[in-house]
Design a protein around this motif. Structure first.
Motif, PDB file in Angstrom:
ATOM      1  N   LYS A  48       1.007  -1.371   0.161  1.00 34.85           N
ATOM      2  CA  LYS A  48       0.518   0.385  -0.087  1.00 34.85           C
ATOM      3  C   LYS A  48       0.883   1.140  -0.037  1.00 34.85           C
ATOM      4  O   LYS A  48       0.434   2.004  -0.719  1.00 34.85           O
ATOM      5  N   GLU A  51       2.067   1.929  -2.866  1.00 33.76           N
ATOM      6  CA  GLU A  51       1.808   2.511  -4.223  1.00 33.76           C
ATOM      7  C   GLU A  51       1.028   3.843  -4.026  1.00 33.76           C
ATOM      8  O   GLU A  51       1.455   5.098  -5.066  1.00 33.76           O
ATOM      9  N   HIS A  54       4.198   5.909  -5.957  1.00 32.46           N
ATOM     10  CA  HIS A  54       3.766   6.053  -7.184  1.00 32.46           C
ATOM     11  C   HIS A  54       3.138   6.498  -7.896  1.00 32.46           C
ATOM     12  O   HIS A  54       2.596   7.591  -8.696  1.00 32.46           O
TER      13      HIS A  54
END
Length: 214
Positions: A48, A51, A54
């Motif tokens: 998580k 992410e 990103h």
């Protein structure tokens, strides 16, 4: 001169707002990376956080694209176009490289830990935080000495990171460690060093702009 120019063309804070947002995304990426490093081996939260890293890069990339488009469509800019372009490129490289480091951490052994990597990431957070503060001065450059102090502080952090890097590589090559560990650590060390260098580059551009428009 700058005040006269702003009155003549109408002051537009849009570029300043975009650059400030880009600097914050750079700093956010560093702080997310710091959290990510503490989660290596904990797959429940690591993925998580990766992410989130990103997403931060995507936001930064979108900001850079908007700045590039505005540079092509707007006749006047509050500071030189080359300075805006150079600064936004330096800022974007921080989240871009942070993502690459995060991806490397995702394939590291579950028990991977290095106090030195932790220290490097902390240096990156410090340097990127100073760059955020420096970027905020571009709207109204009043105290060049303060901007110079911040630039020199980022230079000091970058210099300390360079010295740390040399010591790390010496230890890797001289101590008895597995070849796999050498490859992992060397790659992460070098990418972190490069990312701190990008913070220094951004700080240098801001300092040069301050000298130019003070």
């Amino acid at each position: 001169m700058r005040n006269f120019f702003n009155k003549l063309i109408g002051k537009d804070d849009r570029f300043f707002e975009l650059l400030e947002s880009a600097s914050k995304e750079a700093h956010d990426s560093a702080t997310i990376l710091e959290t990510l490093y503490s989660q290596v081996g904990d797959s429940d939260v690591f993925d998580k956080t990766l992410e989130d890293l990103h997403v931060c890069r995507k936001k930064a990339k979108k900001l850079i694209m908007v700045i590039s488009e505005d540079l092509c469509t707007k006749f006047a800019t509050p500071i030189d176009r080359d300075d805006i372009e150079a600064l936004c490129n330096a800022l974007y490289r921080v989240p871009k490289n942070s993502c690459k480091i995060g991806e490397r951490l995702s394939i590291c052994p579950g028990k991977f830990r290095s106090d030195v990597v932790k220290k490097q990431i902390s240096m990156l957070c410090q340097a990127s935080g100073i760059v955020v503060r420096m970027t905020g001065t571009l709207r109204a450059i009043k105290h060049v000495e303060k901007i110079q102090d911040d630039y020199e502080l980022v230079q000091t952090i970058e210099g300390d990171a360079d010295k740390l890097m040399v010591g790390l590589l010496r230890a890797l090559y001289q101590e008895t460690v597995s070849s796999k560990e050498v490859i992992i650590l060397k790659d992460i060390y070098e990418r972190l060093e490069d990312t701190i260098d990008f913070c220094r580059d951004a700080a240098k551009i801001i300092f040069q702009v301050a000298l130019k428009y003070s």
